[in-house]
Design an enzyme around this catalytic site. Structure first.
Site, PDB file in Angstrom:
ATOM      1  N   LYS A 199       0.812  -1.223   0.000  1.00  0.00           N
ATOM      2  CA  LYS A 199       0.000   0.000   0.000  1.00  0.00           C
ATOM      3  C   LYS A 199       0.840   1.266   0.000  1.00  0.00           C
ATOM      4  O   LYS A 199       0.507   2.241  -0.639  1.00  0.00           O
ATOM      5  CB  LYS A 199      -0.976   0.019   1.158  1.00  0.00           C
ATOM      6  N   GLY A 203      -7.174  -6.372   3.130  1.00  0.00           N
ATOM      7  CA  GLY A 203      -6.953  -7.809   3.001  1.00  0.00           C
ATOM      8  C   GLY A 203      -7.825  -8.483   1.959  1.00  0.00           C
ATOM      9  O   GLY A 203      -7.815  -8.117   0.786  1.00  0.00           O
ATOM     10  N   GLU A 242       3.085  -4.476  15.397  1.00  0.00           N
ATOM     11  CA  GLU A 242       4.523  -4.677  15.232  1.00  0.00           C
ATOM     12  C   GLU A 242       5.274  -4.119  16.455  1.00  0.00           C
ATOM     13  O   GLU A 242       4.723  -3.352  17.241  1.00  0.00           O
ATOM     14  CB  GLU A 242       4.997  -3.922  13.984  1.00  0.00           C
ATOM     15  N   ASP A 258      -0.744   4.027   8.008  1.00  0.00           N
ATOM     16  CA  ASP A 258      -1.251   2.921   7.212  1.00  0.00           C
ATOM     17  C   ASP A 258      -2.661   3.225   6.703  1.00  0.00           C
ATOM     18  O   ASP A 258      -2.970   2.993   5.532  1.00  0.00           O
ATOM     19  CB  ASP A 258      -1.252   1.648   8.079  1.00  0.00           C
ATOM     20  N   LYS A 313      -4.237   3.687   2.677  1.00  0.00           N
ATOM     21  CA  LYS A 313      -5.394   2.968   2.148  1.00  0.00           C
ATOM     22  C   LYS A 313      -6.494   3.939   1.734  1.00  0.00           C
ATOM     23  O   LYS A 313      -7.116   3.766   0.690  1.00  0.00           O
ATOM     24  CB  LYS A 313      -5.910   1.983   3.193  1.00  0.00           C
TER      25      LYS A 313
END
Lengths: 427, 427
Positions: free
Chosen positions: B105, B134, B190, B201, B205
């Site tokens: 992405k 996903g 993470e 993130d 998207k």
């Protein structure tokens, strides 16, 4: 710019909606998709309907033959509903080299074998996203997104009428008749509601969707069907108490035992995403071996949402040079090697009316035990006005035949209790 | 049968998942899609990873050049993540005439203009369903299902890490730090969680999805971004009391005022379908002028669900003779004619700590009134241990600038109350 001519067969709710979307967005489609889509012809017996929508009189065709021989028509949109004359018209269009976009679930479900064969033979497209769950992109998702999965289950609320009625009963405590009347008043149910409330419409959709999901033809005649006309506020209320919500589910399962396809009122846990699909909304919950769980949710019917699916197909058809067909051998009947399971595996809700005396509960549980049914939950209430004690049993997962046998046994056991209702529980 | 060779760049979680799906389902794809898809090469520095998956040693490439010159490779799958060397490798593959499928992405969001230009020039495919949410089929839905709509809004829970943390805080009353630790322990976050918890993130998207939805380039730099690190159990608890649930929403709106794009913690009514999207699940809620509301829900991450999207793209690429690209002019920067709105329209939740004396509430409401903010709900609690009175205000829809101004004014008003938190409310 490439010109693409459309003919619309039937200017009812969906046809009218499609006409409006196409004419109002023409410029946007030119810009975004590089095609100039125009409605070149309509076929509508009630001419005044067409004129009211703004269709020029010269574009109102008098026969399907006229549309088939019109060189400006590339795509025929069939939104008439019913099997005939829709099927004859669609075959004529395909044979005349026109691609077809249809919302007609009954026709497509019953004759997709023949229609696809003719479409392939003529190398034209046959698109049917609008046959299932209105504007919700479930058919293309199965064909073009989830096609790498072994789909193990597909469970849907695929009929808006019944979902509205059950939601109404659940929210207001209304009985079936009252909720149906309200649905009719609001236009969610037809004057003759049989196709919806008896589950026929849902079986057509489950036939189309499960064939795609499980890569083999699932004729609608193989689908167990039970409508919602026996749904009662009493069962819905007990269900709530137990943490369940009543829905007409279309269930397709692909297991080692074979394929299980069924449409019936079902209790589903209130925490399940399908339980919050209310009123006239629809949703399909798909489980695949790699994607895990996916749910697609939205308006399952109506002029604009169904029109959205049809126009999506029209643009797709107009901008793809190659047509794709079902990814399974679309046979006329079920493939003889496909095994259909009728002895379903499910949990069950059973409501009984029992005599108010000692030992009754023990008799009931002993019958269940004898039929290999293990009990997950029991509610026993005070006896009601009729002197009967309501007993609610929720079983663990068992086989349908065990339940049928147990119900017979209980009803036959010296009249100490009788089974009032049996509802499958989706777990 | 047509043979299609795949090379996988990177055998981490998603690459390994993709390898498994492809090898385990090879026969099914031959049967259902008429193509024999084999993994001809992998690029993975940690050779032992490849061997552990069962890749033959001869298929472990030593450089991208080796893959580009391999005539058996038709499709290159890039699942390395990060901008470089992924971008260089993808460009090399496209220029070598290979189609590319990517889940990256950040790279796609930042360089889709250049990548698409090169793909078109070489007439090869560039597929990126796996970049967003996903296995949930949202990109193809925008391109091939909802493309007849003017999309007016697209609201998503598009990051599993933050959704897990907020769900955890909401269910257990844990504070942010505890919930983050639990997410890390379970592999949902993470070791360095910045990209997720600070909302980066989600902006990547939203950039990809809103560009497709609104037919114009929306660079991620134009997206307002606020992470979840300031979320508190106290605000979540007050929100619950008011009927709201806290989510990190990615919001895109296309209104007459212009385009509004923002990622921030948001209170959403518990009855909204997005409110029941919990833990690591994701969903995108799309509103179009004809489809009305559609929600696509599922696993937003993980080896198998993301692998499902990648394999879906591989099969699509392998079975379509013509590649399709974005349906908007994919410019490097935002089109100068695109208007971005930064003075958002929203309702707001404001928590204040006020002095425990008469007239404070009236001072606060008068500041709000002066800033054209009208109040929908107020909770005033008993004073806490610190002697301060918690006051919660939920406003009607107003403009962001009014709120900013009001907060300044309250904090400046003779120290009778101070603003502790401001959370936007999605209505």
């Amino acid at each position: 710019m490439r010109k693409v001519g459309v003919a619309i067969l039937g200017l009812g709710v969906v046809g009218g909606g499609t006409y409006k979307i196409l004419t109002e967005h023409r410029e946007m489609y030119q810009k975004a998709h590089g095609v100039d889509i125009t409605v070149e012809a309509v076929l509508e017996l009630r001419k005044e309907r067409a004129l009211a929508l703004g269709v020029e009189e010269s574009r109102i065709a008098s026969s399907i033959a006229e549309i088939c021989s019109n060189p400006d028509v590339d795509i025929v949109v069939e939104v008439m509903g019913g099997v005939e004359p829709a099927k004859t018209f669609v075959l004529a269009a395909l044979n005349a080299g026109k691609s077809v976009v249809t919302s007609n679930k009954e026709m497509f479900c019953k004759y997709s074998y023949e229609l696809e064969k003719v479409a392939k033979h003529n190398r034209v497209g046959l698109y049917y996203e609008a046959t299932c769950v209105g504007g919700v992109p479930v058919i293309r998702a199965l064909l073009d997104n989830l096609q790498g999965n072994v789909i193990t289950s597909l469970v849907g609320i695929v009929n808006g009428t019944t979902n509205y009625i059950l939601s109404k009963m659940s929210n207001s405590g209304a009985d079936y008749g009252e909720a149906l009347k309200e649905a009719q008043r609001l236009g969610y149910a037809e004057a003759n509601p049989t196709a919806d409330v008896e589950g026929y419409d849902a079986t057509y959709k489950l036939s189309i969707l499960s064939s795609l999901a499980f890569h083999t033809k699932i004729p609608y005649t193989k689908i167990y069907r039970e409508g919602i006309t026996n749904a009662t506020p009493t069962d819905i209320a007990y269900g709530k108490q137990l943490g369940y919500c009543l829905k007409l589910l279309a269930i397709g399962k692909n297991t080692e035992r074979g394929i299980e396809v069924r449409v019936h009122p079902t209790f589903i846990r209130t925490s399940h995403p399908l339980a919050s699909v209310n009123d006239s909304y629809n949703a399909v919950y798909i489980t695949g071996d790699s994607v895990e769980d996916v749910m697609l949710y939205g308006r399952g019917a109506g002029a604009a949402p169904t029109g959205s699916a049809i126009v999506g197909d029209i643009i797709y058809c107009a901008t793809h040079v190659q047509h794709n067909y079902s990814t399974f051998e679309n046979t006329e009947k079920a493939n003889p090697s496909t095994k259909f399971v009728t002895n379903f595996e499910s949990a069950y809700y059973i409501r009984l009316a029992a005599e108010d005396r000692a030992g009754v509960l023990s008799k009931i549980t002993s019958v269940l035990g004898r039929n290999s049914i293990s009990v997950a939950q029991i509610i026993q209430e005070e006896s009601g006005e009729d002197g009967k004690v309501p007993i609610i049993v929720v079983t663990h997962v068992t086989h349908e035949h065990n339940i049928t046998k147990a119900v017979q046994d209980i009803n036959a056991t010296s009249a100490c209790a009788s089974v009032v209702s049996v509802i499958r529980v989706y777990d």
